[in-house]
Motif scaffolding. Structure first.
Motif: not given
Ligand code: PLP
Length: 403
Positions: A367, A145, A276, A111, A147, A113, A217, A150, A116-117, A248
Motif C-alpha cells: 500500500t 492509488h 467496469t 465503486t 486503482s 475502483y 481521482d 491498475d 478509475n479502471l 467516491t
C-alpha cells in the motif's frame, strides 16, 4: 496439493515480513466508537470524514429507496438496471461539478475502483486514431492509488511514465520529452496514504501547455474540500474542460458508489467503452437514492458545519501532537499519517494502541513504498476533542513503549 503448499509458503513469508493482513469484523455501525465482539474501541481508521455513514437521514433514505425501488437493480445500466434514482443522482453530480468542468455530465459507478479502471483505458483508446503514429503516454504520480495504477496496466499500448510524487518540474520535463500525440496525466487529488493535496493548478497548466488531459481521482477530497464540499477543484477554484474527475461516495459521502464527471462527450464515450460500467450489475437504486440525500447534506449548512468540525479536529490533533516525537507527515487533510519505517515497528505501534483501546491501522507495503510503513490516522467530524485527546495520550504511551 502443490498450489496449496506454495500458498502456505507465501503466507508464512508474509507473516515473517509483518505483511500478513487480518480482517476484523465490526458489530456496530461505522463510527468513532465501535465494538468488535466484546471489545469497545475508539476508531481512527475509516474514511467517513464527515460522520455521515450512520446519519439518521441517510439510514432513512436507504430504507425509503428500498421501499421505492426494491433492493436490486437486476441488470447492468445499459441493459435495464438504470433507474430514475441513478439518473437523478447523475444530474445532481453534474450540477455540483459544473462550475469546474464545462459541459459537465456524470456517470455513476458501483465503486471508485471501478470508476478509475474505466477512465484511463477508455481515454487511451479514444486517442487511438488521432495519434496512431506518435503513440500514447500516461504520466502517473509515483504515489497514485492502486486503482489508478491498475488502470494504467489495463491501458494497452500506452507508455507509462511515472513522475516523482507531486514533482511538477519532473512532470514538465517528462511531458516536454515525450513525442506521444495523446497524453494523459493521472493523479490522486488527496493522496490516500500521505494526506497531501496534489498541485492540481500546476498540473492543469502543464496539461494545457502540452495538450494533455488531466485525470483527477478525488476519492478523499470530494465532500470534504471546498466551501460546498465539491472537492479539490472547488478548493483550488480550478476550471478546465480537459479534466476528467472521479470521486467516491463511500468515504465522505458516507454511502457507496463513485462517479466520473467530465465533458459530456467524454462521458458518452465511457458509456460506450467503460468495461467496469458495461459488464457489471448496476448498484441498487436505493444506494443512489441515499447518495442523493447525502449530497444535499454535503452542499448545505450541515455539510458546512461538519467540514468546519473536521477542520477543527485536524488542527486540534496537529497541535496536540507537536510535543511528541512522532514523525507526522505534512498533511492538512483528515488523513494524518505517522511515518514509522519498518513493518514490524508499525505493527508494534498499532498493537500498543490497540491494547489502549484504539484502532489505528498500520499501513505497510504494497500500500505504501517499502521502508515507509506508517500509522494512518483518519480524522472525522464525528470525533470529539476528547476522542482526539485520548488518541494523543495513547500515542504518547505507545511512543515510550515502542522507542
Ligand atoms: C485514492 C483512491 N481512489 C479510489 C479508491 C477506491 O474507491 P472505492 O473504495 O469507492 O472503490 C480509493 C479507496 O478505496 C482511494 O483511496
Amino acid at each position: 496439493m502443490k498450489l496449496l503448499d506454495d500458498i502456505h509458503h507465501k503466507l508464512t513469508a508474509l507473516e515473517r515480513q509483518h505483511l500478513r493482513r487480518q480482517i476484523r469484523t465490526l458489530d456496530t455501525p461505522c463510527s468513532p466508537h465501535i465494538r468488535i465482539g466484546e471489545r469497545e474501541l475508539l476508531a481512527f481508521c475509516s474514511n467517513d470524514y464527515l460522520g455521515l455513514a450512520n446519519h439518521p437521514a441517510l439510514v432513512e433514505a436507504m430504507a425509503e429507496g428500498a421501499r421505492t425501488y426494491g433492493v436490486g437493480s437486476g441488470a447492468a445500466h445499459l441493459v435495464s438496471g438504470h433507474s430514475r434514482a441513478h439518473a437523478l443522482l447523475e444530474e445532481q453530480l453534474a450540477a455540483m461539478l459544473s462550475p469546474w468542468i464545462p459541459q459537465a455530465r456524470a456517470l455513476f459507478f458501483c465503486t471508485g475502483y471501478m470508476a478509475n479502471l474505466a477512465v484511463t483505458p477508455a481515454l487511451v483508446e479514444a486517442g487511438d486514431t488521432a495519434s496512431k503514429t506518435s503513440g500514447r503516454a500516461i504520466f502517473a504520480d509515483a504515489l497514485n492509488h492502486a486503482s489508478l495504477i491498475d488502470a494504467t496496466r489495463l491501458a494497452r499500448d500506452a507508455d507509462v511514465i511515472e513522475y516523482a510524487h507531486a514533482d511538477v518540474a519532473a512532470l514538465g520535463a517528462a511531458l516536454a520529452g515525450s513525442a506521444a500525440g495523446h497524453k494523459l496525466i493521472v493523479t490522486d487529488a488527496v493522496f490516500s496514504m500521505d494526506g497531501d493535496i496534489a498541485p492540481l493548478p500546476a498540473l492543469a497548466q502543464l496539461a494545457e501547455q502540452h495538450d494533455a488531459w488531466l485525470v483527477v481521482d478525488d476519492a478523499h477530497g470530494f465532500g470534504v474540500l471546498g466551501e460546498h464540499g465539491c472537492g479539490a477543484l472547488e478548493h483550488f477554484k480550478l476550471r478546465s474542460e480537459h479534466i476528467v474527475y472521479t470521486g467516491t461516495l463511500g468515504k465522505a459521502a458516507g454511502a457507496a458508489g463513485a462517479f466520473v464527471v467530465a465533458h459530456a462527450s467524454v462521458i458518452e464515450w465511457l458509456l460506450q467503452r467503460a468495461r467496469t460500467y458495461l459488464f457489471t450489475t448496476a448498484s441498487p437504486p436505493a444506494v443512489a437514492h441515499t447518495v442523493s440525500r447525502s449530497l444535499a447534506l454535503i452542499a448545505g449548512s450541515e455539510g458546512q458545519q461538519r467540514r468546519a468540525a473536521l477542520q477543527d479536529n485536524i488542527e486540534h490533533f496537529k497541535s496536540r501532537l507537536q510535543t511528541q516525537q512522532w514523525r507526522l507527515l505534512p498533511s492538512s487533510t483528515a488523513i494524518q499519517p505517522l511515518l514509522i519505517g519498518s513493518n514490524g515497528a508499525a505493527l508494534a505501534a498499532a498493537s500498543a494502541l490497540d491494547r489502549a483501546g484504539l484502532w489505528v491501522p498500520a499501513i505497510r507495503p504494497p500500500t505504501v513504498p517499502s521502508g515507509t510503513a506508517r500509522l494512518r490516522i483518519a480524522l472525522s467530524a464525528a470525533h470529539t476533542h476528547h476522542d482526539i485527546d485520548t488518541l494523543c495520550d495513547a500515542l504518547a504511551g505507545a511512543e515510550q513503549e515502542t522507542q
